[in-house]
Motif scaffolding. Sequence first.
Motif, short mmCIF file in Angstrom:
data_model
loop_
_atom_site.label_atom_id
_atom_site.label_comp_id
_atom_site.label_asym_id
_atom_site.label_seq_id
_atom_site.Cartn_x
_atom_site.Cartn_y
_atom_site.Cartn_z
N UNK A 1 1.08 18.53 8.29
CA UNK A 1 0.25 17.49 8.91
C UNK A 1 -0.29 16.49 7.90
N UNK A 2 -0.77 16.98 6.74
CA UNK A 2 -1.41 16.08 5.79
C UNK A 2 -0.41 15.20 5.04
N UNK A 3 0.88 15.51 5.13
CA UNK A 3 1.88 14.74 4.39
C UNK A 3 2.94 14.07 5.27
N UNK A 4 2.91 14.35 6.56
CA UNK A 4 4.00 13.89 7.41
C UNK A 4 4.06 12.38 7.58
N UNK A 5 2.98 11.68 7.23
CA UNK A 5 2.97 10.22 7.36
C UNK A 5 3.26 9.50 6.04
N UNK B 1 9.97 11.85 -3.42
CA UNK B 1 11.40 11.82 -3.10
C UNK B 1 11.92 13.23 -2.83
N UNK B 2 11.62 14.15 -3.73
CA UNK B 2 12.17 15.50 -3.61
C UNK B 2 11.59 16.26 -2.42
N UNK B 3 10.31 16.05 -2.15
CA UNK B 3 9.61 16.84 -1.12
C UNK B 3 9.60 16.18 0.25
N UNK B 4 10.39 15.13 0.45
CA UNK B 4 10.30 14.39 1.72
C UNK B 4 10.62 15.26 2.93
N UNK B 5 11.50 16.25 2.79
CA UNK B 5 11.81 17.13 3.91
C UNK B 5 10.63 18.05 4.23
N UNK C 1 8.59 9.36 6.27
CA UNK C 1 8.81 8.62 7.52
C UNK C 1 9.98 7.64 7.43
N UNK C 2 10.42 7.36 6.21
CA UNK C 2 11.52 6.42 6.03
C UNK C 2 11.10 4.99 5.77
N UNK D 1 0.83 -1.21 0.00
CA UNK D 1 0.00 0.00 0.00
C UNK D 1 0.86 1.26 0.00
N UNK D 2 1.96 1.22 0.73
CA UNK D 2 2.87 2.37 0.75
C UNK D 2 3.37 2.69 -0.65
#
Length: 311
Positions: A93-97, A83-87, A102-103, A28-29
């Motif tokens: 909040x809507x993207x932190x997971x 990949x580019x926006x991971x930082x 998260x790695x 799913x990820x």
Amino acid sequence: MDQQMTVQESLDADASLQTQPVAPATFRDYVQLTKPGITLSNLMTTFAALWLASYGYPNWKLAFFTMLGTALVIMSGAALNNFYDRDLDKKMKRTQHRAVATGRISARNAILLGIGLLLAGVTVLAVYANPLAAVWGLIGHIFYVLIYTPLKRVTTLNTVIGGISGAAPPVIGWVAVTETMDMTAWLLFLVLFLWQPPHFLALAMLKTEEYRAGNLPMLPVVKGFAETKRQMVLWGSVLLPASLLLFVHASLGYVYLLVMGVMGIVYMVLLLQGFKTKDDLAWARKLFGYSILYLTVFCAAIVISTMVNYY
């Protein structure tokens, strides 16, 4: 600065920061990494244009491979964007997971998947459709990954620039059949290009505080809601006549003219209501929902009108 780092330096930095074990990625990820919702909405416009170019009688083998190739290219762009926006994703909040933030999915795997999907998608379009379709796939991909994504960090014009990539899918569908960039192809591009600023600026209003936390110069963050509304009205006012020009140049019948005329007028009324609303976020939420409906009806109107004209 992050956008000035090489890919290898970025990957090495990620590796050095992974001090705690994380859960392994799930299937799913990886699916979510490709942003299936965005992929499907873009495929909807690709199919509508392909259907129109085929006068409602598509070559289904060509249609299948055109849709497949387009999907792979869009999925590639989504993976590379993650990949580019991971930082940045870690700050909102809507993207932190998200799995890359998260790695759970390593940056290296994300970029390898993105490159692999791009190569596969362009190859499918070039071999099973035609080179022009593949070129438009690359144009959309380049503007999304290499231009829009980094510029999102530095200019409020990112939404406009990103509109170029979002307007490429219907062009892919059209040229896959016709092998030419004629007036109808450019009008399809124009309608999708003009549709995107009001749509994404409404979302930006809803997520203003998250964008501010991520230090992203979205228009509502930098210029405020009043200027954002003015620009949304400007884009919407050009979208209405542009959408109706397809009636003239694309052999679309009166069903399309009536439906999109009404949809465009309602859109303008909603946009103008923004100047009098007392609840900006409620208005933005309503407008965002209507913009999705508008795009869906636009594609359906093309398909139905083509059937009425040629069946």
